[in-house]
Scaffold this active site. Sequence first.
Site, PDB file in Angstrom:
ATOM      1  N   VAL A  43       0.985  -1.261  -0.015  1.00  0.00           N
ATOM      2  CA  VAL A  43       0.033   0.024  -0.028  1.00  0.00           C
ATOM      3  C   VAL A  43       0.923   1.175  -0.141  1.00  0.00           C
ATOM      4  O   VAL A  43       0.585   2.367  -0.409  1.00  0.00           O
ATOM      5  CB  VAL A  43      -0.680  -0.100   1.296  1.00  0.00           C
ATOM      6  CG1 VAL A  43      -0.129   0.007   2.481  1.00  0.00           C
ATOM      7  CG2 VAL A  43      -1.963   1.022   0.992  1.00  0.00           C
ATOM      8  N   LYS A  44       2.128   1.025   0.367  1.00  0.00           N
ATOM      9  CA  LYS A  44       3.061   2.320   0.564  1.00  0.00           C
ATOM     10  C   LYS A  44       3.458   2.851  -0.625  1.00  0.00           C
ATOM     11  O   LYS A  44       3.864   3.915  -0.800  1.00  0.00           O
ATOM     12  CB  LYS A  44       4.159   1.781   1.391  1.00  0.00           C
ATOM     13  CG  LYS A  44       3.884   1.379   2.743  1.00  0.00           C
ATOM     14  CD  LYS A  44       3.194   2.542   3.944  1.00  0.00           C
ATOM     15  CE  LYS A  44       3.260   1.982   5.278  1.00  0.00           C
ATOM     16  NZ  LYS A  44       2.728   3.090   5.992  1.00  0.00           N
ATOM     17  N   ASP A  45       3.408   2.360  -1.847  1.00  0.00           N
ATOM     18  CA  ASP A  45       3.466   2.768  -3.182  1.00  0.00           C
ATOM     19  C   ASP A  45       2.925   4.029  -3.499  1.00  0.00           C
ATOM     20  O   ASP A  45       3.513   5.046  -3.870  1.00  0.00           O
ATOM     21  CB  ASP A  45       3.275   1.859  -4.396  1.00  0.00           C
ATOM     22  CG  ASP A  45       4.502   0.498  -4.453  1.00  0.00           C
ATOM     23  OD1 ASP A  45       5.011   0.672  -3.469  1.00  0.00           O
ATOM     24  OD2 ASP A  45       3.957  -0.224  -5.232  1.00  0.00           O
ATOM     25  N   ALA A  48       4.251   6.887  -1.103  1.00  0.00           N
ATOM     26  CA  ALA A  48       5.788   7.115  -1.325  1.00  0.00           C
ATOM     27  C   ALA A  48       5.750   8.079  -2.787  1.00  0.00           C
ATOM     28  O   ALA A  48       6.565   9.266  -2.724  1.00  0.00           O
ATOM     29  CB  ALA A  48       6.414   5.906  -1.715  1.00  0.00           C
TER      30      ALA A  48
END
Length: 452
Positions: A43-45, A48
């Site tokens: 999910v961090k894409d 970021a």
Amino acid sequence: MKYAKNILETIGNTPLVQLNKLTEDIDALVLAKVETFNPGNSVKDRMAVKMIEDAEADGRLQPGGTIIEGTSGNTGMGLALAAIIKGYKLICVISDKQSKEKIDILRAVGAEVVVCPTNVEPTDPRSYYSVSKRLAEETPNAWYVNQYDNPSNAIAHYEQTGPEIWEQTEGKITHFIVGVGTGGTISGVGKYLKEKNPDIKIWGVDTYGSVFKKYHETGVFDENEVYPYITEGIGEDILPKNVDFSIIDGFTKVTDKDAAVYTRKIAKEEGIFVGNSAGAAIKGMLQLKQHFTKDDVVVVLFHDSGSRYVAKMFNDDWMRERGFLEVAVTKAGDLIAQHKNVPLVTLRTEELVSHAIERMRKYKISQIPVEDVNGFVGSVNESDLLRAFIEDKNMSDKPVKEVMGAPFPVVTVDTPLDKLSKLITRENDAVLVALADGTHHIITKHDIISAI
């Protein structure tokens, strides 16, 4: 032709997948938002790239600069992909509790990785918070991301993840459940969904050793609640600015063991290979099932891929060492199953006390049965040896028989666990198990505690 101009254009539009076996006792429709379909497998894409683009827009990140961030691994991966495409250097500061796979993956995509100790205060100069800030100050043309307090984190989920979930459920979502770390996902998604329908319930999943649940319920930051935990990706010993507690309806806490066990269950029962925080999220959802009705649509977000936990939650030895492996232990034979191929360490009555000490040190054990030609006749433990040395400094040159205590009780492999437990007392440290071939194995207090 349909193609992405670079890998960053493939971020988002991750699928919603119905859960079936793990939700058999729940009337509601439970859907998993499987974020491992992002190119960086988490999910961090989303956040970021958003944090980098916002920093580029206002000049905090300059061409050819160095991106520096403290991460549990997933944000680092998203930053690494963006850094590759956009031409930046990346330094990731990570705590030593994170899986080796996360560290190896970050290095594989070109990031420099600095590993810091987990069990220190956030303000300690060795903590990954402190090291990140220091490196940003010392490195020329550097930008410190600070995902915990960077508003672009939550905005990314407000702009992307929240609308996706709303559209995919056709606005029928009634509950959103997600593990909380930096707070960006729950706050961004929660804000969007609440604006669409204020009746939607937003639930955070916390872990024991983290401050979120109590702080949400009482407004008290209780330092006594802060202690080391194993679960990765959720929980904090600080209050990130990205956690908007006013949007969250409640928290539920999940143990390290349950998070690990349910991580494996998701793979084996639903065929979805996801990470440790997903295990916590699904167990948290099950703990909240009394809040659901048959007409509800519950969305649980799965943060990242199981590939980052192969040596941990998906490794039987790792699980067994922590007492997480769900193996039925009812009798003596079950307790010795993991070490029955290891020969029993013993002493002879005429061996010297110095031999006993050396053997304990070599095999990292604290008690040894003593035998003579007729069988087991005594035992020694580290407490016996300590008392003996206090009384006589020359004790190491004397035979073991002069300091040994009573022999350990001997049982069969079928002896029940409750009977075994009663045999191990303050005066008796262990029990010997007799096998059919005439050999013996030992069961200690540690074995029984591990089984419990």
